[in-house]
Design a protein around this motif. Sequence first.
Motif, PDB file in Angstrom:
ATOM      1  N   PRO A   1       0.798  -1.239   0.000  1.00 23.07           N
ATOM      2  CA  PRO A   1       0.000   0.000   0.000  1.00 23.07           C
ATOM      3  C   PRO A   1       0.825   1.280   0.000  1.00 23.07           C
ATOM      4  N   TRP A   2       2.026   1.275   0.613  1.00 22.27           N
ATOM      5  CA  TRP A   2       2.787   2.525   0.655  1.00 22.27           C
ATOM      6  C   TRP A   2       3.269   2.963  -0.721  1.00 22.27           C
ATOM      7  N   HIS A   3       3.210   2.056  -1.703  1.00 25.94           N
ATOM      8  CA  HIS A   3       3.555   2.440  -3.073  1.00 25.94           C
ATOM      9  C   HIS A   3       2.545   3.429  -3.667  1.00 25.94           C
ATOM     10  N   ARG A   4       1.357   3.515  -3.060  1.00 21.03           N
ATOM     11  CA  ARG A   4       0.341   4.445  -3.553  1.00 21.03           C
ATOM     12  C   ARG A   4       0.373   5.778  -2.815  1.00 21.03           C
ATOM     13  N   GLN A   5       1.198   5.872  -1.797  1.00 19.62           N
ATOM     14  CA  GLN A   5       1.160   7.025  -0.906  1.00 19.62           C
ATOM     15  C   GLN A   5       2.282   8.010  -1.207  1.00 19.62           C
ATOM     16  N   SER A   6       2.134   9.212  -0.682  1.00 22.69           N
ATOM     17  CA  SER A   6       3.113  10.273  -0.902  1.00 22.69           C
ATOM     18  C   SER A   6       4.511   9.792  -0.547  1.00 22.69           C
ATOM     19  N   GLY A   7       5.468  10.084  -1.436  1.00 25.87           N
ATOM     20  CA  GLY A   7       6.841   9.653  -1.226  1.00 25.87           C
ATOM     21  C   GLY A   7       7.191   8.380  -1.959  1.00 25.87           C
ATOM     22  N   ALA A   8       6.242   7.829  -2.721  1.00 26.65           N
ATOM     23  CA  ALA A   8       6.525   6.575  -3.427  1.00 26.65           C
ATOM     24  C   ALA A   8       6.101   6.618  -4.889  1.00 26.65           C
ATOM     25  N   GLY A   9       6.006   7.795  -5.460  1.00 25.08           N
ATOM     26  CA  GLY A   9       5.642   7.897  -6.863  1.00 25.08           C
ATOM     27  C   GLY A   9       6.816   7.605  -7.780  1.00 25.08           C
ATOM     28  N   VAL A  10       6.584   7.732  -9.076  1.00 21.56           N
ATOM     29  CA  VAL A  10       7.615   7.412 -10.054  1.00 21.56           C
ATOM     30  C   VAL A  10       8.833   8.327  -9.898  1.00 21.56           C
ATOM     31  N   MET A  11       8.648   9.528  -9.355  1.00 20.60           N
ATOM     32  CA  MET A  11       9.783  10.429  -9.201  1.00 20.60           C
ATOM     33  C   MET A  11      10.759   9.917  -8.139  1.00 20.60           C
ATOM     34  N   LEU A  12      10.227   9.519  -6.976  1.00 15.55           N
ATOM     35  CA  LEU A  12      11.103   9.128  -5.878  1.00 15.55           C
ATOM     36  C   LEU A  12      11.537   7.669  -5.959  1.00 15.55           C
ATOM     37  N   ILE A  13      10.756   6.835  -6.642  1.00 18.79           N
ATOM     38  CA  ILE A  13      11.117   5.421  -6.765  1.00 18.79           C
ATOM     39  C   ILE A  13      12.001   5.171  -7.977  1.00 18.79           C
ATOM     40  N   ASN A  14      11.696   5.794  -9.092  1.00 16.48           N
ATOM     41  CA  ASN A  14      12.397   5.501 -10.346  1.00 16.48           C
ATOM     42  C   ASN A  14      13.227   6.663 -10.872  1.00 16.48           C
ATOM     43  N   LEU A  15      12.610   7.825 -11.038  1.00 15.21           N
ATOM     44  CA  LEU A  15      13.316   8.973 -11.606  1.00 15.21           C
ATOM     45  C   LEU A  15      14.525   9.371 -10.768  1.00 15.21           C
ATOM     46  N   VAL A  16      14.484   9.103  -9.472  1.00 17.76           N
ATOM     47  CA  VAL A  16      15.623   9.431  -8.603  1.00 17.76           C
ATOM     48  C   VAL A  16      16.898   8.776  -9.120  1.00 17.76           C
ATOM     49  N   HIS A  17      16.804   7.560  -9.660  1.00 20.29           N
ATOM     50  CA  HIS A  17      17.973   6.882 -10.235  1.00 20.29           C
ATOM     51  C   HIS A  17      18.512   7.663 -11.432  1.00 20.29           C
ATOM     52  N   ASP A  18      17.597   8.088 -12.295  1.00 22.34           N
ATOM     53  CA  ASP A  18      18.021   8.765 -13.518  1.00 22.34           C
ATOM     54  C   ASP A  18      18.591  10.148 -13.226  1.00 22.34           C
TER      55      ASP A  18
ATOM     56  N   ARG B   1      -3.458   6.323 -13.229  1.00 17.62           N
ATOM     57  CA  ARG B   1      -3.802   5.445 -12.110  1.00 17.62           C
ATOM     58  C   ARG B   1      -4.731   6.120 -11.096  1.00 17.62           C
ATOM     59  N   GLY B   2      -4.647   7.439 -10.993  1.00 21.86           N
ATOM     60  CA  GLY B   2      -5.491   8.134 -10.032  1.00 21.86           C
ATOM     61  C   GLY B   2      -5.068   7.985  -8.591  1.00 21.86           C
ATOM     62  N   HIS B   3      -3.802   7.613  -8.346  1.00 22.26           N
ATOM     63  CA  HIS B   3      -3.319   7.460  -6.984  1.00 22.26           C
ATOM     64  C   HIS B   3      -2.914   8.816  -6.407  1.00 22.26           C
ATOM     65  N   GLU B   4      -2.625   8.796  -5.115  1.00 23.81           N
ATOM     66  CA  GLU B   4      -2.134  10.004  -4.443  1.00 23.81           C
ATOM     67  C   GLU B   4      -0.827  10.482  -5.053  1.00 23.81           C
ATOM     68  N   VAL B   5      -0.011   9.536  -5.509  1.00 26.06           N
ATOM     69  CA  VAL B   5       1.295   9.880  -6.069  1.00 26.06           C
ATOM     70  C   VAL B   5       1.227   9.960  -7.591  1.00 26.06           C
ATOM     71  N   GLU B   6       2.199  10.653  -8.166  1.00 27.12           N
ATOM     72  CA  GLU B   6       2.254  10.794  -9.617  1.00 27.12           C
ATOM     73  C   GLU B   6       2.644   9.471 -10.273  1.00 27.12           C
ATOM     74  N   ASP B   7       2.134   9.250 -11.496  1.00 27.76           N
ATOM     75  CA  ASP B   7       2.561   8.086 -12.269  1.00 27.76           C
ATOM     76  C   ASP B   7       3.405   8.494 -13.472  1.00 27.76           C
ATOM     77  N   THR B   8       3.433   9.793 -13.787  1.00 27.40           N
ATOM     78  CA  THR B   8       4.166  10.281 -14.952  1.00 27.40           C
ATOM     79  C   THR B   8       4.774  11.642 -14.632  1.00 27.40           C
ATOM     80  N   ALA B   9       5.992  11.866 -15.131  1.00 22.63           N
ATOM     81  CA  ALA B   9       6.664  13.142 -14.885  1.00 22.63           C
ATOM     82  C   ALA B   9       7.573  13.492 -16.050  1.00 22.63           C
ATOM     83  N   VAL B  10       7.698  14.778 -16.287  1.00 20.32           N
ATOM     84  CA  VAL B  10       8.656  15.316 -17.245  1.00 20.32           C
ATOM     85  C   VAL B  10       9.452  16.397 -16.542  1.00 20.32           C
TER      86      VAL B  10
END
Length: 357
Positions: free
Chosen positions: A165-182, A205-214
């Motif tokens: 569930p924490w993957h849907r919550q603030s601090g676990a979106g694509v920016m902090l989980i994936n984009l941080v590597h890039d 997805r409609g979650h609390e966190v972002e699913d897409t970023a530029v």
Amino acid sequence: MPPAVSDPVRIGVVGTGFMGRQHVEFIRRAPNADLAAVADPQASGGAFGCPTYADARSMLGAVSLDAVIIASPNALHVETAIDCLSEGVAVLLEKPIAANYAESLRLVAAVERLNGRLLVGHHRRHHPAVAAARAALVDGEIGQLVGVNGIWAARKEEGYFTDTPWHRQSGAGVMLINLVHDLDLLRYLCGEVSSVQAITSSHIRGHEVEDTAVVNLRFTSGALGSFFASDAAVSPWGWDQSTEDTADFPYLPDGVAYQLVGTSGALSVPNLARYSYAADVPADWHSPLSRTYLPAAGHSSFHAQLAHFVEVVRGAEPLVSAEDASRTLALVEASARAAERHQTVDVAEFRAEHQGA
């Protein structure tokens, strides 16, 4: 005290989610490391062939360890790392270094105060293609860097969000989980970022966190960059699909995650294709480009990272320090602020604002 060079490093693992289980396997395959204990409230006693504890503090109090790999949820990173460092245990801390930049500064201060040995798990920096690309840029093999473009896009399964569930919550979106590597690799390859613009969306997805970023980046060198990231889009493009770092991703040979362009050539990473003009043609856009490949030894980022961590345990300087990783996290947060406020954010000013907090 660090273990003798001839002795295997006794390592405990905190967190047995996806990354924690991978680290267990990496340790088992390493010739100079032993899995000594695991800490996770959900782990059963005999699941890992070693003593299992409910939490890191219980493990630290019961087992003699040289090092700990922390792969727990982001919000627990700082406290767990400080507990380990306080016991004189070396730490490999999964990225991000903390749930937010302000928290990361607590850990940076603790490492200095405790003279701690800590490596942050931005594993891609250990890939041989990254070392080769950085050397090529430093040596001017594509001339002066003008800009960089990159992409990471993959469609995560629904279980990724429902099972954790924490993957849907603030601090676990694509920016902090994936984009941080890039963003970490772009800092490592291209230098510090002076300012950033960004747009985010959660409409798929409609979650609390972002699913897409530029994000759009201006580096202190004057080079410009852009990056697209999404965990809701199907694509063959990105670091994970272009390397064999993680078996869970299908491998695309000659895949590309980053395209770097300079005044006399271009370089794609991680396939290390270098494009330049031959000596017998005019160096302008009407001439064909020649393609060659930079040499690099083949091995997994994760195995190389663990080998480096063993050396950090024994006293070597970490490739990714707490302070270095905190700068990457600051860049991620500055990008999130830029998206939220629809404005350009000065990264140095953002860091200074938190340093005084």
